[in-house]
Write an enzyme that holds these catalytic residues in place. Structure first.
Site, PDB file in Angstrom:
ATOM      1  N   HIS A 136      -6.902  -2.312  -4.497  1.00 50.11           N
ATOM      2  CA  HIS A 136      -6.856  -3.591  -5.210  1.00 50.11           C
ATOM      3  C   HIS A 136      -7.308  -4.730  -4.294  1.00 50.11           C
ATOM      4  CE1 HIS A 136      -4.689  -1.492  -8.337  1.00 50.11           C
ATOM      5  NE2 HIS A 136      -4.551  -2.600  -9.045  1.00 50.11           N
ATOM      6  N   HIS A 185       2.354  -1.030  -1.771  1.00 53.72           N
ATOM      7  CA  HIS A 185       1.544  -0.980  -0.560  1.00 53.72           C
ATOM      8  C   HIS A 185       2.310  -1.563   0.621  1.00 53.72           C
ATOM      9  CE1 HIS A 185      -2.404   0.557  -1.542  1.00 53.72           C
ATOM     10  NE2 HIS A 185      -2.455  -0.186  -2.627  1.00 53.72           N
TER      11      HIS A 185
END
Length: 221
Positions: A136, A185
């Site tokens: 992302h 993450h």
């Protein structure tokens, strides 16, 4: 020439940053800082609950979607078509090539490093791939920074150019932060993703500058 040199240096710095972060991650030196930063965004009494009211968590899901494959694909297709319709095919090809390169490199590097997703806190977003680097974050940096550069190349007003770059940076940072906030993450994944995406964005800028200089040489010749 000075601007071209600065762009090359920035591209080299982004590449160096990625491999430096990757080295720290593989050696385990980033683990303690990653864990501390991730826990800072969670309530100590309940690690499944991110800090802030519920609407902040919902807003982070909306922001993180801006770096997702679906949105990025749609945004890229729309931008490529708009550039083409306005006779800016050079910009269209550069954007398409940059996004494709960023996506492929992200997937290859995820497989190569094979870092597991954070298990320290519950995830608040669906995940399907490995953790390092953040796809992302990489796509957001590649798409928004490249798009800003290409739009700025056809925009004459300095104030508009500044606004375009500021918005691109804010969205890129927002997407990366949202990945850590949602627990999908590690912070180092995001930093590496930004570095990877910035590398491709600077690469696109280099190609654009090279094409410009070639056009100038032809006109003078």
């Amino acid at each position: 020439e000075t601007r071209a040199l600065l762009i090359w240096l920035a591209c080299a710095a982004a590449i160096w940053a990625f491999f430096n972060i990757a080295g720290e991650v593989m050696e385990g030196d980033a683990d303690i800082v990653d864990q501390q930063l991730l826990l800072m965004l969670r309530r100590p009494s309940d690690l499944s609950d991110p800090i802030g009211p519920p609407w902040v968590e919902e807003a982070m899901r909306d922001i993180t979607a801006l770096g997702g494959f679906t949105f990025q694909t749609i945004a890229t297709l729309v931008a490529v078509l708009l550039f083409s319709f306005h006779g800016k095919r050079r910009q269209a090809w550069i954007l398409a090539g940059t996004v494709l390169a960023a996506q492929l490199s992200s997937e290859v590097l995820k497989t190569f490093y094979d870092r597991p997703r954070p298990s320290l806190v519950p995830h608040h977003s669906y995940v399907y791939t490995q953790s390092f680097p953040s796809g992302h974050s990489a796509l957001a940096a590649a798409v928004f920074l490249t798009l800003a550069t290409l739009i700025a190349s056809v925009e004459k007003r300095p104030s508009s150019k500044i606004l375009i770059y500021v918005l691109a940076l804010l969205v890129t940072v927002g997407v990366g932060f949202s990945r850590v906030y949602l627990g999908v993450h590690w912070p180092s994944d995001v930093l590496a993703g930004w570095s990877l995406g910035a590398t491709w964005a600077f690469g696109a800028w280099i190609v654009l500058e090279w094409m410009r200089s070639r056009d100038v040489s032809r006109e003078r010749g």
